[in-house]
Design a protein around this motif. Structure first.
Motif, PDB file in Angstrom:
ATOM      1  N   THR A 158      -3.994 -10.555  -9.544  1.00  0.00           N
ATOM      2  CA  THR A 158      -2.926 -10.870 -10.258  1.00  0.00           C
ATOM      3  C   THR A 158      -0.985 -10.361 -10.404  1.00  0.00           C
ATOM      4  OG1 THR A 158      -3.954 -10.724 -12.286  1.00  0.00           O
ATOM      5  CG2 THR A 158      -1.496 -11.078 -12.550  1.00  0.00           C
ATOM      6  N   ILE A 159      -0.846 -10.966  -9.524  1.00  0.00           N
ATOM      7  CA  ILE A 159       0.774 -10.425  -9.004  1.00  0.00           C
ATOM      8  C   ILE A 159       1.890 -10.549  -9.558  1.00  0.00           C
ATOM      9  CG2 ILE A 159       2.062 -10.161  -6.779  1.00  0.00           C
ATOM     10  CD1 ILE A 159      -0.110  -9.880  -4.850  1.00  0.00           C
ATOM     11  N   ASP A 160       2.266  -9.846 -10.539  1.00  0.00           N
ATOM     12  CA  ASP A 160       3.455  -9.988 -11.619  1.00  0.00           C
ATOM     13  C   ASP A 160       3.195 -10.754 -12.619  1.00  0.00           C
ATOM     14  OD1 ASP A 160       5.086  -8.660 -10.225  1.00  0.00           O
ATOM     15  OD2 ASP A 160       6.077 -10.360  -8.809  1.00  0.00           O
ATOM     16  N   ASP A 161       1.976 -10.932 -13.109  1.00  0.00           N
ATOM     17  CA  ASP A 161       1.177 -11.682 -13.778  1.00  0.00           C
ATOM     18  C   ASP A 161       1.251 -13.131 -13.546  1.00  0.00           C
ATOM     19  OD1 ASP A 161       1.750  -9.597 -16.034  1.00  0.00           O
ATOM     20  OD2 ASP A 161       3.391 -10.081 -16.618  1.00  0.00           O
ATOM     21  N   GLN A 162       0.898 -13.545 -12.349  1.00  0.00           N
ATOM     22  CA  GLN A 162       0.280 -14.547 -11.950  1.00  0.00           C
ATOM     23  C   GLN A 162      -0.726 -15.189 -10.785  1.00  0.00           C
ATOM     24  OE1 GLN A 162       2.152 -17.229 -12.411  1.00  0.00           O
ATOM     25  NE2 GLN A 162       3.532 -15.970 -13.510  1.00  0.00           N
ATOM     26  N   VAL A 164      -2.960 -14.832  -8.183  1.00  0.00           N
ATOM     27  CA  VAL A 164      -2.917 -15.028  -6.670  1.00  0.00           C
ATOM     28  C   VAL A 164      -4.304 -15.334  -6.001  1.00  0.00           C
ATOM     29  CG1 VAL A 164      -2.282 -13.593  -4.095  1.00  0.00           C
ATOM     30  CG2 VAL A 164      -0.840 -13.896  -6.713  1.00  0.00           C
ATOM     31  N   ALA A 191       0.571 -15.847  -2.122  1.00  0.00           N
ATOM     32  CA  ALA A 191       1.929 -14.673  -2.589  1.00  0.00           C
ATOM     33  C   ALA A 191       2.642 -15.247  -1.906  1.00  0.00           C
ATOM     34  CB  ALA A 191       1.088 -13.693  -2.241  1.00  0.00           C
ATOM     35  N   THR A 235       5.516 -15.667  -6.971  1.00  0.00           N
ATOM     36  CA  THR A 235       5.675 -14.525  -7.226  1.00  0.00           C
ATOM     37  C   THR A 235       6.992 -13.738  -6.762  1.00  0.00           C
ATOM     38  OG1 THR A 235       4.035 -13.245  -5.263  1.00  0.00           O
ATOM     39  CG2 THR A 235       3.042 -13.814  -7.160  1.00  0.00           C
ATOM     40  N   HIS A 236       7.044 -12.689  -7.026  1.00  0.00           N
ATOM     41  CA  HIS A 236       8.677 -11.979  -6.390  1.00  0.00           C
ATOM     42  C   HIS A 236       7.659 -11.644  -5.020  1.00  0.00           C
ATOM     43  CE1 HIS A 236       9.540 -11.112 -10.918  1.00  0.00           C
ATOM     44  NE2 HIS A 236      10.765 -11.300 -10.526  1.00  0.00           N
ATOM     45  N   HIS A 242       7.491  -2.670  -3.463  1.00  0.00           N
ATOM     46  CA  HIS A 242       6.217  -3.719  -4.495  1.00  0.00           C
ATOM     47  C   HIS A 242       5.486  -2.809  -5.145  1.00  0.00           C
ATOM     48  CE1 HIS A 242       4.463  -7.523  -7.295  1.00  0.00           C
ATOM     49  NE2 HIS A 242       5.715  -7.450  -6.845  1.00  0.00           N
TER      50      HIS A 242
END
Length: 395
Positions: A158-162, A164, A191, A235-236, A242
């Motif tokens: 999970t990255i930025d609540d998404q 991946v 990503a 994601t960002h 990051h």
């Protein structure tokens, strides 16, 4: 982070594979396609005779760090095929671009197989016409040569609540001795990461994984590992600042390490995976060097095939390197059983060691006594079947 052999498709990717007639029955052609242009990175064989598809991919990714599709074939390496081989590879890319209605600069190509023969263009054209935008694992078998099975791995995080996903597949069995080996590796993720950042991360990670495997000491002409990131997880952008960048890097390494070990374990004729762990090295580079020297020694590999705890072969392999070694205080263990301490044999139960060496994986631990750094490498044993396979590979 969850690591699995299950083949997952990150968002926005399609794969397909089929038999285009280059083989009698097995799959021999496939593709990997992103729904949008993806950031791209690659590493390539250091063999001076780089094949046409390898040169093309190196130029494409090095120039734009962007791809949307990769067309793949086995059977024919399209290596040492001159200007005609380059023109044929370009034509296949143009056919793919036309079918997908995307710019040709976004279409890559990868080939593996016998060196010195031209691509069978009519078969490739007919096969390409049949490839679909599906999610079919057949692509993993389409690139196989002497492999006994495909190598796959997927990681979710999970990255930025998404959510991946990073997925990879590879082929490789013989002619394995990177800096790159006779293998193709493809890693793709949803990503978001810039191509130049992905390139730096891939290069570093390949050095720790694919470049630390060896089967037979030979390096081929076609080999590459390519990574794509299409950003469809939204994601960002991942950069070194990051918060999730380290975790993403570890996830990428997990995928590449899993694939690398799969290739080593599936070495031509191999019966076991061999892992060498070095501690007490003066530097990490020297630890890596020693680990690869041990796992790459034909004498060590033959002893491991015969379940022979001949630690003298390991000592000799260590001593052939220019790594710093405390030759009075080196230690060696096989599958956790000490054989050598302070460079002298210690009493061990030989039947117990031999029995442990019959397992599907053998671990060799080496302590150099020269520092605090470590190294790791993977390979396989050397068997009668290796010679049998390679005595008639072309014919």
């Amino acid at each position: 982070m969850q690591v699995s052999d299950t083949f997952l498709w990150p968002q926005g990717y399609y794969t397909d594979g089929l038999n285009a007639g280059m083989r009698h029955h097995k799959n021999d052609m496939g593709w990997l396609v992103s729904s949008v242009p993806a950031a791209a990175a690659g590493t390539y064989t250091t063999n001076q005779f780089q094949a046409a598809p390898t040169k093309i991919m190196k130029h494409l990714i090095g120039t734009h760090h962007q791809l949307q599709a990769i067309i793949m074939n086995s059977v024919c390496a399209n290596s040492c095929t001159g200007a005609q081989g380059t023109a044929n590879a370009q034509t296949v890319r143009e056919w793919g671009a036309a079918k997908l209605a995307i710019p040709v600069d976004l279409v890559g190509i990868a080939s593996t197989g016998v060196i010195g023969t031209q691509l069978p263009m009519a078969k490739l054209q007919a096969g390409l016409a049949q490839l679909q935008l599906t999610q079919d694992q057949a692509v993993t078998t389409a690139i196989m040569t002497t492999d006994t099975h495909p190598k796959t791995c997927s990681v979710t995080l999970t990255i930025d609540d998404q959510p991946v996903t990073i997925t990879g597949f590879a082929k490789g069995s013989g002619m394995i001795h990177p800096m790159m080996a006779t293998m193709l590796g493809f890693v793709f993720t949803d990503a978001t990461i810039d191509g130049s950042v992905l390139q730096a991360l891939l290069s570093q990670t390949v050095d720790e994984t694919f470049n630390q495997i060896t089967v037979d000491g030979d390096t081929s002409t076609n080999d590459m590992v390519v990574a794509l990131a299409n950003g469809q997880a939204h994601t960002h952008p991942l950069t070194p600042t990051h918060p999730a960048y380290p975790e993403f890097g570890e996830a990428l390494k997990a995928v590449l390490a899993h694939l690398a070990q799969g290739i080593a374990a599936d070495g031509e004729g191999a019966t076991k995976l061999v892992e060498v762990n070095v501690t007490g090295a003066a530097t990490h580079a020297e630890g890596q060097m020693v680990a690869k020297a041990v796992v790459g020694s034909n004498l060590v590999k033959a002893a491991l095939f015969g379940n022979d705890p001949n630690w003298g072969r390991i000592i000799a392999a260590i001593g052939q390197t220019h790594a710093t070694v405390d030759t009075a205080h080196t230690a060696i263990a096989l599958n956790g059983i000490p054989l050598v301490h302070d460079s002298l044999e210690v009493p061990f139960d030989e039947p117990q060691v031999k029995a442990s060496m019959a397992a599907a994986k053998v671990t060799v631990d080496v302590a150099l006594g020269a520092g605090t750094a470590s190294g790791q490498a993977w390979g396989c044993d050397l068997t009668y079947n290796y010679v049998k396979i390679n005595a008639s590979y072309r014919s």
